[in-house]
Design a protein around this motif. Structure first.
Motif, PDB file in Angstrom:
ATOM      1  N   CYS A   8       1.010  -1.302   0.033  1.00  0.00           N
ATOM      2  CA  CYS A   8       0.022  -0.045   0.041  1.00  0.00           C
ATOM      3  C   CYS A   8       0.947   1.119  -0.026  1.00  0.00           C
ATOM      4  O   CYS A   8       1.812   1.247   0.903  1.00  0.00           O
ATOM      5  CB  CYS A   8      -0.835  -0.162   1.313  1.00  0.00           C
ATOM      6  SG  CYS A   8      -1.879   1.593   1.202  1.00  0.00           S
ATOM      7  N   ARG A  13       2.208  -0.962   4.130  1.00  0.00           N
ATOM      8  CA  ARG A  13       1.906  -2.364   4.515  1.00  0.00           C
ATOM      9  C   ARG A  13       1.826  -3.217   3.361  1.00  0.00           C
ATOM     10  O   ARG A  13       1.052  -2.656   2.441  1.00  0.00           O
ATOM     11  CB  ARG A  13       0.963  -2.789   5.603  1.00  0.00           C
ATOM     12  CG  ARG A  13       1.375  -1.763   6.786  1.00  0.00           C
ATOM     13  CD  ARG A  13       0.088  -1.713   7.901  1.00  0.00           C
ATOM     14  NE  ARG A  13      -1.048  -1.312   7.390  1.00  0.00           N
ATOM     15  CZ  ARG A  13      -2.241  -2.052   7.496  1.00  0.00           C
ATOM     16  NH1 ARG A  13      -2.517  -3.035   8.186  1.00  0.00           N
ATOM     17  NH2 ARG A  13      -3.324  -1.443   6.777  1.00  0.00           N
ATOM     18  N   ILE A  15      -0.664  -5.688   1.013  1.00  0.00           N
ATOM     19  CA  ILE A  15      -1.856  -5.815   0.984  1.00  0.00           C
ATOM     20  C   ILE A  15      -2.296  -7.401   0.619  1.00  0.00           C
ATOM     21  O   ILE A  15      -1.701  -7.800  -0.370  1.00  0.00           O
ATOM     22  CB  ILE A  15      -2.402  -5.011  -0.341  1.00  0.00           C
ATOM     23  CG1 ILE A  15      -2.015  -3.540  -0.090  1.00  0.00           C
ATOM     24  CG2 ILE A  15      -3.908  -5.192  -0.496  1.00  0.00           C
ATOM     25  CD1 ILE A  15      -2.265  -2.469  -1.111  1.00  0.00           C
ATOM     26  N   GLY A  19      -7.550  -7.833  -0.154  1.00  0.00           N
ATOM     27  CA  GLY A  19      -7.599  -6.732   0.796  1.00  0.00           C
ATOM     28  C   GLY A  19      -7.398  -5.473   0.347  1.00  0.00           C
ATOM     29  O   GLY A  19      -7.250  -4.484   0.869  1.00  0.00           O
ATOM     30  N   GLY A  20      -7.464  -5.273  -1.272  1.00  0.00           N
ATOM     31  CA  GLY A  20      -6.996  -3.957  -1.983  1.00  0.00           C
ATOM     32  C   GLY A  20      -8.310  -3.442  -2.488  1.00  0.00           C
ATOM     33  O   GLY A  20      -9.355  -3.753  -2.704  1.00  0.00           O
ATOM     34  N   HIS A  41      -4.943  -0.237   0.860  1.00  0.00           N
ATOM     35  CA  HIS A  41      -5.874  -1.359   1.652  1.00  0.00           C
ATOM     36  C   HIS A  41      -7.121  -0.818   1.679  1.00  0.00           C
ATOM     37  O   HIS A  41      -7.364   0.624   1.328  1.00  0.00           O
ATOM     38  CB  HIS A  41      -5.120  -0.944   2.962  1.00  0.00           C
ATOM     39  CG  HIS A  41      -4.143  -2.040   3.501  1.00  0.00           C
ATOM     40  ND1 HIS A  41      -2.846  -1.435   3.561  1.00  0.00           N
ATOM     41  CD2 HIS A  41      -3.701  -3.378   3.603  1.00  0.00           C
ATOM     42  CE1 HIS A  41      -1.970  -2.607   3.864  1.00  0.00           C
ATOM     43  NE2 HIS A  41      -2.490  -3.465   3.652  1.00  0.00           N
ATOM     44  N   GLN A  42      -8.048  -1.519   1.827  1.00  0.00           N
ATOM     45  CA  GLN A  42      -9.498  -1.115   1.852  1.00  0.00           C
ATOM     46  C   GLN A  42      -9.734  -0.233   3.028  1.00  0.00           C
ATOM     47  O   GLN A  42     -10.353   0.781   2.723  1.00  0.00           O
ATOM     48  CB  GLN A  42     -10.615  -2.301   2.121  1.00  0.00           C
ATOM     49  CG  GLN A  42     -10.577  -3.307   0.701  1.00  0.00           C
ATOM     50  CD  GLN A  42     -11.536  -4.274   0.971  1.00  0.00           C
ATOM     51  OE1 GLN A  42     -11.913  -4.615   1.922  1.00  0.00           O
ATOM     52  NE2 GLN A  42     -11.775  -4.993  -0.226  1.00  0.00           N
ATOM     53  N   CYS A  44      -7.307   1.824   4.155  1.00  0.00           N
ATOM     54  CA  CYS A  44      -6.741   3.362   3.944  1.00  0.00           C
ATOM     55  C   CYS A  44      -7.617   3.855   2.732  1.00  0.00           C
ATOM     56  O   CYS A  44      -8.003   4.968   3.015  1.00  0.00           O
ATOM     57  CB  CYS A  44      -5.481   3.077   3.292  1.00  0.00           C
ATOM     58  SG  CYS A  44      -4.358   2.261   4.522  1.00  0.00           S
ATOM     59  N   PRO A  85      -1.178  -6.479   8.337  1.00  0.00           N
ATOM     60  CA  PRO A  85      -1.619  -6.208   6.770  1.00  0.00           C
ATOM     61  C   PRO A  85      -3.145  -6.458   6.440  1.00  0.00           C
ATOM     62  O   PRO A  85      -3.427  -5.696   5.807  1.00  0.00           O
ATOM     63  CB  PRO A  85      -0.589  -7.094   5.924  1.00  0.00           C
ATOM     64  CG  PRO A  85       0.422  -7.404   6.902  1.00  0.00           C
ATOM     65  CD  PRO A  85       0.139  -7.331   8.252  1.00  0.00           C
ATOM     66  N   GLY A  86      -3.621  -7.387   7.135  1.00  0.00           N
ATOM     67  CA  GLY A  86      -5.027  -7.820   6.681  1.00  0.00           C
ATOM     68  C   GLY A  86      -6.127  -7.065   7.796  1.00  0.00           C
ATOM     69  O   GLY A  86      -7.339  -7.643   7.636  1.00  0.00           O
ATOM     70  N   ARG A  88      -8.971  -5.002   9.252  1.00  0.00           N
ATOM     71  CA  ARG A  88     -10.032  -4.486   8.671  1.00  0.00           C
ATOM     72  C   ARG A  88     -10.650  -3.773  10.127  1.00  0.00           C
ATOM     73  O   ARG A  88     -10.933  -4.667  10.838  1.00  0.00           O
ATOM     74  CB  ARG A  88     -10.907  -5.184   8.045  1.00  0.00           C
ATOM     75  CG  ARG A  88     -10.523  -5.662   6.669  1.00  0.00           C
ATOM     76  CD  ARG A  88     -11.177  -6.458   6.047  1.00  0.00           C
ATOM     77  NE  ARG A  88     -10.650  -6.986   4.632  1.00  0.00           N
ATOM     78  CZ  ARG A  88     -11.285  -7.305   3.471  1.00  0.00           C
ATOM     79  NH1 ARG A  88     -12.376  -7.036   3.354  1.00  0.00           N
ATOM     80  NH2 ARG A  88     -10.496  -7.766   2.577  1.00  0.00           N
TER      81      ARG A  88
END
Length: 98
Positions: A8, A13, A15, A19-20, A41-42, A44, A85-86, A88
């Motif tokens: 990202c 970090r 992705i 997750g993007g 990232h979603q 972000c 990184p994952g 949410r």
């Protein structure tokens, strides 16, 4: 997590797969259709759109570097960099008052 996961450009970090989210640096409604896009990232990406209007994105925050300078996004990025990184958010974000 594979070593080939994209990074990202906002939080730096990896992705994870799925997750993007693609972000148009200039919003499509402001002439950015077909323009530069970046994979974020979603979480972000959601924070960018919860923080800034389409007009602000087009006018003042149309690069990754400029997005990083926004005071609220700076604080968010400092916070999210400490998450895996994952990660949410379990609470859906909403547009903050200006």
């Amino acid at each position: 997590m594979a070593n080939s996961d994209p990074i990202c450009p906002l939080c730096n970090r990896p992705i994870p797969e799925g997750g993007g989210s693609l972000h148009h640096l200039i919003p499509k409604l402001k002439g950015g259709k077909g323009g530069p896009i970046v994979l974020l990232h979603q979480i972000c990406h959601k924070e960018v759109h919860a923080t800034l209007t389409e007009a602000e994105l087009a006018r003042d925050y149309n690069t990754v570097d400029s997005l990083r300078t926004h005071p609220r996004l700076e604080k968010f990025l400092d916070w999210v960099r400490k998450r895996p990184p994952g990660f949410r958010s379990k609470v859906p974000g909403k547009r903050r008052g200006r």
